[in-house]
Design a protein around this motif. Structure first.
Motif, PDB file in Angstrom:
ATOM      1  N   ALA A 195       0.839  -1.203   0.000  1.00 46.20           N
ATOM      2  CA  ALA A 195       0.000   0.000   0.000  1.00 46.20           C
ATOM      3  C   ALA A 195       0.874   1.253   0.000  1.00 46.20           C
ATOM      4  O   ALA A 195       1.815   1.362   0.788  1.00 46.20           O
ATOM      5  CB  ALA A 195      -0.926   0.003   1.211  1.00 46.20           C
ATOM      6  N   THR A 196       0.536   2.188  -0.867  1.00 51.93           N
ATOM      7  CA  THR A 196       1.192   3.493  -0.907  1.00 51.93           C
ATOM      8  C   THR A 196       0.223   4.526  -0.352  1.00 51.93           C
ATOM      9  O   THR A 196      -0.940   4.577  -0.763  1.00 51.93           O
ATOM     10  CB  THR A 196       1.576   3.863  -2.350  1.00 51.93           C
ATOM     11  N   VAL A 197       0.690   5.356   0.583  1.00 52.02           N
ATOM     12  CA  VAL A 197      -0.170   6.340   1.235  1.00 52.02           C
ATOM     13  C   VAL A 197       0.393   7.739   0.986  1.00 52.02           C
ATOM     14  O   VAL A 197       1.581   7.994   1.224  1.00 52.02           O
ATOM     15  CB  VAL A 197      -0.261   6.089   2.756  1.00 52.02           C
ATOM     16  N   VAL A 198      -0.464   8.640   0.503  1.00 56.58           N
ATOM     17  CA  VAL A 198      -0.065  10.031   0.287  1.00 56.58           C
ATOM     18  C   VAL A 198      -1.095  10.952   0.930  1.00 56.58           C
ATOM     19  O   VAL A 198      -2.257  10.573   1.119  1.00 56.58           O
ATOM     20  CB  VAL A 198       0.079  10.363  -1.216  1.00 56.58           C
ATOM     21  N   ASP A 199      -0.668  12.177   1.266  1.00 60.95           N
ATOM     22  CA  ASP A 199      -1.598  13.144   1.840  1.00 60.95           C
ATOM     23  C   ASP A 199      -2.319  13.899   0.735  1.00 60.95           C
ATOM     24  O   ASP A 199      -2.183  13.572  -0.463  1.00 60.95           O
ATOM     25  CB  ASP A 199      -0.869  14.087   2.802  1.00 60.95           C
ATOM     26  N   SER A 200      -3.062  14.942   1.099  1.00 57.36           N
ATOM     27  CA  SER A 200      -3.864  15.676   0.125  1.00 57.36           C
ATOM     28  C   SER A 200      -3.015  16.404  -0.911  1.00 57.36           C
ATOM     29  O   SER A 200      -3.491  16.754  -1.991  1.00 57.36           O
ATOM     30  CB  SER A 200      -4.759  16.690   0.851  1.00 57.36           C
ATOM     31  N   ARG A 201      -1.719  16.620  -0.602  1.00 57.83           N
ATOM     32  CA  ARG A 201      -0.816  17.274  -1.554  1.00 57.83           C
ATOM     33  C   ARG A 201      -0.058  16.281  -2.419  1.00 57.83           C
ATOM     34  O   ARG A 201       0.748  16.666  -3.269  1.00 57.83           O
ATOM     35  CB  ARG A 201       0.185  18.143  -0.799  1.00 57.83           C
ATOM     36  N   GLY A 202      -0.287  14.979  -2.172  1.00 56.67           N
ATOM     37  CA  GLY A 202       0.409  13.950  -2.929  1.00 56.67           C
ATOM     38  C   GLY A 202       1.754  13.572  -2.341  1.00 56.67           C
ATOM     39  O   GLY A 202       2.521  12.830  -2.963  1.00 56.67           O
ATOM     40  N   VAL A 203       2.047  14.053  -1.127  1.00 56.87           N
ATOM     41  CA  VAL A 203       3.309  13.737  -0.462  1.00 56.87           C
ATOM     42  C   VAL A 203       3.166  12.432   0.315  1.00 56.87           C
ATOM     43  O   VAL A 203       2.160  12.214   1.008  1.00 56.87           O
ATOM     44  CB  VAL A 203       3.724  14.874   0.500  1.00 56.87           C
ATOM     45  N   ALA A 204       4.162  11.558   0.195  1.00 54.28           N
ATOM     46  CA  ALA A 204       4.101  10.247   0.850  1.00 54.28           C
ATOM     47  C   ALA A 204       4.028  10.389   2.370  1.00 54.28           C
ATOM     48  O   ALA A 204       4.742  11.208   2.966  1.00 54.28           O
ATOM     49  CB  ALA A 204       5.312   9.414   0.460  1.00 54.28           C
ATOM     50  N   VAL A 205       3.163   9.589   2.988  1.00 56.61           N
ATOM     51  CA  VAL A 205       3.051   9.527   4.447  1.00 56.61           C
ATOM     52  C   VAL A 205       3.818   8.293   4.900  1.00 56.61           C
ATOM     53  O   VAL A 205       3.456   7.170   4.548  1.00 56.61           O
ATOM     54  CB  VAL A 205       1.579   9.438   4.891  1.00 56.61           C
ATOM     55  N   THR A 206       4.862   8.488   5.674  1.00 55.04           N
ATOM     56  CA  THR A 206       5.784   7.382   5.954  1.00 55.04           C
ATOM     57  C   THR A 206       5.896   7.010   7.431  1.00 55.04           C
ATOM     58  O   THR A 206       6.729   6.197   7.785  1.00 55.04           O
ATOM     59  CB  THR A 206       7.198   7.734   5.441  1.00 55.04           C
TER      60      THR A 206
ATOM     61  N   ILE B  55       8.055   5.878  -9.903  1.00 58.35           N
ATOM     62  CA  ILE B  55       7.919   4.441  -9.619  1.00 58.35           C
ATOM     63  C   ILE B  55       8.942   4.016  -8.577  1.00 58.35           C
ATOM     64  O   ILE B  55       8.636   3.272  -7.633  1.00 58.35           O
ATOM     65  CB  ILE B  55       8.078   3.620 -10.910  1.00 58.35           C
ATOM     66  N   SER B  56      10.168   4.488  -8.739  1.00 56.57           N
ATOM     67  CA  SER B  56      11.223   4.168  -7.790  1.00 56.57           C
ATOM     68  C   SER B  56      10.853   4.628  -6.385  1.00 56.57           C
ATOM     69  O   SER B  56      11.000   3.884  -5.403  1.00 56.57           O
ATOM     70  CB  SER B  56      12.536   4.819  -8.233  1.00 56.57           C
ATOM     71  N   ALA B  57      10.346   5.873  -6.268  1.00 57.22           N
ATOM     72  CA  ALA B  57       9.951   6.407  -4.960  1.00 57.22           C
ATOM     73  C   ALA B  57       8.778   5.625  -4.381  1.00 57.22           C
ATOM     74  O   ALA B  57       8.721   5.362  -3.179  1.00 57.22           O
ATOM     75  CB  ALA B  57       9.588   7.886  -5.101  1.00 57.22           C
ATOM     76  N   ASP B  58       7.837   5.245  -5.235  1.00 60.20           N
ATOM     77  CA  ASP B  58       6.665   4.500  -4.795  1.00 60.20           C
ATOM     78  C   ASP B  58       7.071   3.185  -4.138  1.00 60.20           C
ATOM     79  O   ASP B  58       6.600   2.831  -3.050  1.00 60.20           O
ATOM     80  CB  ASP B  58       5.759   4.228  -6.001  1.00 60.20           C
ATOM     81  N   LEU B  59       7.954   2.450  -4.794  1.00 59.12           N
ATOM     82  CA  LEU B  59       8.389   1.164  -4.266  1.00 59.12           C
ATOM     83  C   LEU B  59       9.166   1.332  -2.960  1.00 59.12           C
ATOM     84  O   LEU B  59       9.141   0.455  -2.091  1.00 59.12           O
ATOM     85  CB  LEU B  59       9.246   0.442  -5.299  1.00 59.12           C
ATOM     86  N   ALA B  60       9.859   2.463  -2.810  1.00 59.49           N
ATOM     87  CA  ALA B  60      10.667   2.692  -1.610  1.00 59.49           C
ATOM     88  C   ALA B  60       9.835   3.139  -0.416  1.00 59.49           C
ATOM     89  O   ALA B  60      10.300   3.060   0.724  1.00 59.49           O
ATOM     90  CB  ALA B  60      11.738   3.747  -1.905  1.00 59.49           C
ATOM     91  N   GLN B  61       8.598   3.587  -0.651  1.00 60.16           N
ATOM     92  CA  GLN B  61       7.791   4.164   0.425  1.00 60.16           C
ATOM     93  C   GLN B  61       6.591   3.306   0.814  1.00 60.16           C
ATOM     94  O   GLN B  61       5.777   3.721   1.637  1.00 60.16           O
ATOM     95  CB  GLN B  61       7.303   5.551  -0.014  1.00 60.16           C
ATOM     96  N   GLN B  62       6.466   2.131   0.267  1.00 58.44           N
ATOM     97  CA  GLN B  62       5.283   1.315   0.503  1.00 58.44           C
ATOM     98  C   GLN B  62       5.242   0.705   1.902  1.00 58.44           C
ATOM     99  O   GLN B  62       6.267   0.447   2.523  1.00 58.44           O
ATOM    100  CB  GLN B  62       5.204   0.186  -0.525  1.00 58.44           C
ATOM    101  N   TYR B  63       4.006   0.473   2.353  1.00 56.72           N
ATOM    102  CA  TYR B  63       3.744  -0.381   3.506  1.00 56.72           C
ATOM    103  C   TYR B  63       3.278  -1.728   2.955  1.00 56.72           C
ATOM    104  O   TYR B  63       2.603  -1.775   1.926  1.00 56.72           O
ATOM    105  CB  TYR B  63       2.634   0.186   4.388  1.00 56.72           C
TER     106      TYR B  63
ATOM    107  N   VAL C 177      -4.960   6.144  -0.322  1.00 52.46           N
ATOM    108  CA  VAL C 177      -4.246   4.866  -0.318  1.00 52.46           C
ATOM    109  C   VAL C 177      -4.360   4.227  -1.685  1.00 52.46           C
ATOM    110  O   VAL C 177      -5.459   4.136  -2.258  1.00 52.46           O
ATOM    111  CB  VAL C 177      -4.822   3.903   0.748  1.00 52.46           C
ATOM    112  N   ARG C 178      -3.227   3.778  -2.211  1.00 49.13           N
ATOM    113  CA  ARG C 178      -3.235   3.011  -3.453  1.00 49.13           C
ATOM    114  C   ARG C 178      -2.771   1.594  -3.136  1.00 49.13           C
ATOM    115  O   ARG C 178      -1.647   1.380  -2.694  1.00 49.13           O
ATOM    116  CB  ARG C 178      -2.320   3.653  -4.503  1.00 49.13           C
ATOM    117  N   ALA C 179      -3.660   0.627  -3.331  1.00 51.00           N
ATOM    118  CA  ALA C 179      -3.362  -0.768  -3.006  1.00 51.00           C
ATOM    119  C   ALA C 179      -4.156  -1.664  -3.939  1.00 51.00           C
ATOM    120  O   ALA C 179      -5.072  -1.204  -4.634  1.00 51.00           O
ATOM    121  CB  ALA C 179      -3.707  -1.084  -1.553  1.00 51.00           C
TER     122      ALA C 179
END
Length: 345
Positions: free
Chosen positions: A81-92, A293-301, A331-333
């Motif tokens: 699962a990839t989680v971002v806030d309302s600005r599209g910034v990753a929540v980690t 894509i690289s950032a997405d894979l690095a920030q996933q839960y 959330v994108r999952a």
């Protein structure tokens, strides 16, 4: 034989005792050996450098012939699962208690949450058909940079060439030089596009390996010659538990009906599997797409849970994930899962 049986029982008992200390929550109705995660069996022997291929000795057919096989019933479903806030910034900084997961509309207990240190097994489908020409050199350079930036020592990637026929150009490896050489050695694009067949081939190729299975498609998305249709391809991608990311090149602002249909199909592949679609219009956009894509894979839960035993019906079941402590988070999952009726060995 009796002595061998006693030794086997002792080994299993020791293993279960060790695993019970891992801290993972186990469902009340789970069998005693359900702590074993899918794909925990050892990988096959390494061939030529870091490249690995599934060993025939690990195949289902050979396992069924052995009278000493112990079958493991583990229904654990992993949901990247990839989680971002309302600005599209990753929540980690989220914890297990921040998430809520439901299956077929019913809330489920999340057994485990891990971060993106889980190994990535990636297959890049590189469109070598005659439909792509203008972006050709940009695509190759961006793909090379992508492998340099995204692959960690624990990750591996493979490259498939997609044209009229689908071919494995570079087997799984963590040697970026081999991946770069494979991309750079592609000649002039020609032929038709069997993209759906390529997705099925990549999913089947990655399926035997443990870890996050990811397919990255570099193509205009238009399929012209596959034996499989869209519905079958989607079914296979979901069954093989692959996230699909699409870098859709070659699309024009005045795209025709066929191009728009291809775009919708790529968006559906990504949405159902928890991936994303990027439509670059320039070389800079292409670099940005691979960087995302690289950032997405690095920030996933990675969320894991045990579905009920009655879900082992070979059917597709819907999943929904949300962050209950942050209503504005997106959330994108993956949208669902399919657990085969027969157990893995």
């Amino acid at each position: 034989m009796f002595a061998a049986l006693l030794i086997s029982i002792s080994i299993v008992s020791i293993t279960l005792t060790t695993q019970s200390q891992s801290g993972r929550q186990k469902p009340p109705d789970a069998p005693a050996n359900s702590n074993t995660r899918p794909g925990q069996a050892s990988k096959s022997k390494t061939q030529q450098g870091n490249t690995q291929t599934p060993s025939k000795s690990d195949s289902k057919e050979n396992a069924d012939e052995s009278p000493d096989v112990i079958r493991v019933s583990s229904n654990l479903v992993a949901v990247p699962a990839t989680v971002v806030d309302s600005r599209g910034v990753a929540v980690t900084n989220l914890k297990l208690e921040d998430f809520e997961l439901s299956a077929d509309g019913q809330l489920k207990t999340i057994s485990e949450i891990t971060r993106a240190d889980t190994p990535v097994l990636m297959a890049m489908l590189f469109d070598n058909s005659g439909s792509l020409s203008e972006f050709r050199e940009f695509e190759k350079r961006a793909a090379v940079r992508f492998f340099r930036n995204v692959l960690r020592p624990v990750d591996q990637a493979a490259v498939f060439s997609v044209a009229t026929e689908v071919a494995l150009a570079e087997p799984l490896t963590n040697d970026t030089r081999r991946l770069e050489f494979s991309i750079e050695s592609f000649g002039k694009p020609e032929g038709a596009t069997s993209l759906f067949d390529g997705i099925i081939a990549a999913g089947a190729y990655l399926k035997p390996y443990p870890g996050r299975r990811v397919i990255v498609i570099v193509s205009d998305g238009a399929d012209t010659s596959s034996r499989a249709d869209f519905d079958l391809t989607m079914q296979r991608a979901l069954a093989d538990d692959c996230q699909i990311y699409v870098v859709q090149t070659g699309l024009l602002d005045n795209a025709n009906v066929r191009a728009l249909a291809a775009e919708r199909r790529m968006e559906e592949f990504a949405a159902q599997t928890g991936g994303a679609v990027y439509v670059p219009k320039s070389a800079e956009d292409l670099d940005d797409a691979f960087a995302q894509i690289s950032a997405d894979l690095a920030q996933q839960y990675i969320l894991s849970y045990y579905p009920a035993q009655d879900k082992r019906d070979g059917k597709y079941h819907l999943i929904a994930v949300r962050v209950k402590t942050r209503p504005n988070a997106r959330v994108r999952a993956r949208k669902g899962f399919l657990v085969k009726v027969r157990d893995r060995v």
